[in-house]
Design a protein around this motif. Structure first.
Motif, mmCIF file in Angstrom:
data_model
loop_
_atom_site.group_PDB
_atom_site.id
_atom_site.type_symbol
_atom_site.label_atom_id
_atom_site.label_comp_id
_atom_site.label_asym_id
_atom_site.label_seq_id
_atom_site.Cartn_x
_atom_site.Cartn_y
_atom_site.Cartn_z
ATOM 1 N N ALA A 297 0.849 -1.189 0.000
ATOM 2 C CA ALA A 297 0.000 0.000 0.000
ATOM 3 C C ALA A 297 0.879 1.231 0.000
ATOM 4 O O ALA A 297 1.958 1.232 0.579
ATOM 5 C CB ALA A 297 -0.897 0.013 1.240
ATOM 6 N N GLY A 298 0.402 2.262 -0.660
ATOM 7 C CA GLY A 298 1.146 3.507 -0.640
ATOM 8 C C GLY A 298 0.362 4.625 -1.286
ATOM 9 O O GLY A 298 -0.383 4.414 -2.232
ATOM 10 N N GLY A 299 0.489 5.794 -0.710
ATOM 11 C CA GLY A 299 -0.176 6.960 -1.259
ATOM 12 C C GLY A 299 -0.441 7.991 -0.188
ATOM 13 O O GLY A 299 0.135 7.939 0.897
ATOM 14 N N THR A 300 -1.317 8.926 -0.514
ATOM 15 C CA THR A 300 -1.657 9.985 0.428
ATOM 16 C C THR A 300 -3.128 9.914 0.790
ATOM 17 O O THR A 300 -3.944 9.383 0.043
ATOM 18 C CB THR A 300 -1.350 11.378 -0.161
ATOM 19 N N LEU A 301 -3.444 10.460 1.943
ATOM 20 C CA LEU A 301 -4.822 10.632 2.390
ATOM 21 C C LEU A 301 -4.885 11.937 3.151
ATOM 22 O O LEU A 301 -3.854 12.542 3.440
ATOM 23 C CB LEU A 301 -5.296 9.453 3.227
#
Length: 193
Positions: A28-32
């Motif tokens: 998993a990876g990314g921004t929130l």
């Protein structure tokens, strides 16, 4: 005395009645959205539970986190000590008797189809040094589907249970990805002679 022991067994069974973790891997990876702040939080996780062996890392940074803004936000690196895909199966009775929380998903928080990780974290923020434990539940929400909002994963919840960021939590769609993977075939799976 026996009534107290019976009560303890019933309470333990209720706590351990979550679904069992099964072997799988997650990346998993990314921004929130930041937890109450104006910015974005960055979340990455790579974890595996294969043939009962658990490994992985979690990295997180929320520099505008409300309640932690004045100290430079929440930032940590973590090692995974518990992981697995939450199944529809209940925890094996022997596992429930052992009290090993790494065998089951947290009831009503991490549900069937979500991937749960438990981790030991170390703060990377020099103004908030220390270590603690936490967990996260995530799921893939767009296997092969373009959502139109740039979100392919869901962080159902991440909660830091102790340490310098005790009580910090965040949740939301991830503008990156959460992908579940099967474990690689074990050498013992090949029975060809």
């Amino acid at each position: 005395m026996k009534l107290t022991q019976l009560g303890l067994l019933i309470a333990t069974a209720a706590i351990l009645s979550g679904c069992a973790k099964i072997d799988a891997r997650v990346s998993a990876g990314g921004t929130l959205n930041s937890k109450g702040g104006a910015g974005k939080a960055v979340f990455t996780a790579h974890a595996a539970r294969c043939d009962g062996d658990v490994s992985g890392q979690v990295n997180y940074k929320d520099l505008t986190a409300i309640d932690w803004q004045q100290m430079g936000g929440v930032a940590f690196n973590a090692n995974v000590y518990g992981a697995g895909l939450c199944s529809e199966e209940p925890v094996d009775p022997e596992g429930a008797e052992s009290g090993d929380e790494r065998l089951y998903c947290k009831q009503d928080i991490c549900t069937e189809g979500m991937y749960q990780v438990e981790f030991n974290y170390s703060s990377t923020n020099p103004t908030a040094p220390g270590e603690g434990v936490g967990f996260a539940c995530m799921m893939d929400i767009s296997e092969g589907v373009k959502t139109g909002i740039g979100a392919n994963g869901l962080l159902n919840v991440m909660l830091l249970e102790s340490g310098p960021y005790q009580g910090y939590s965040n949740a939301g769609t991830i503008s990156g990805n959460v992908q579940l993977h099967d474990c690689p075939a074990s050498k013992n799976d090949n029975t060809a002679q």
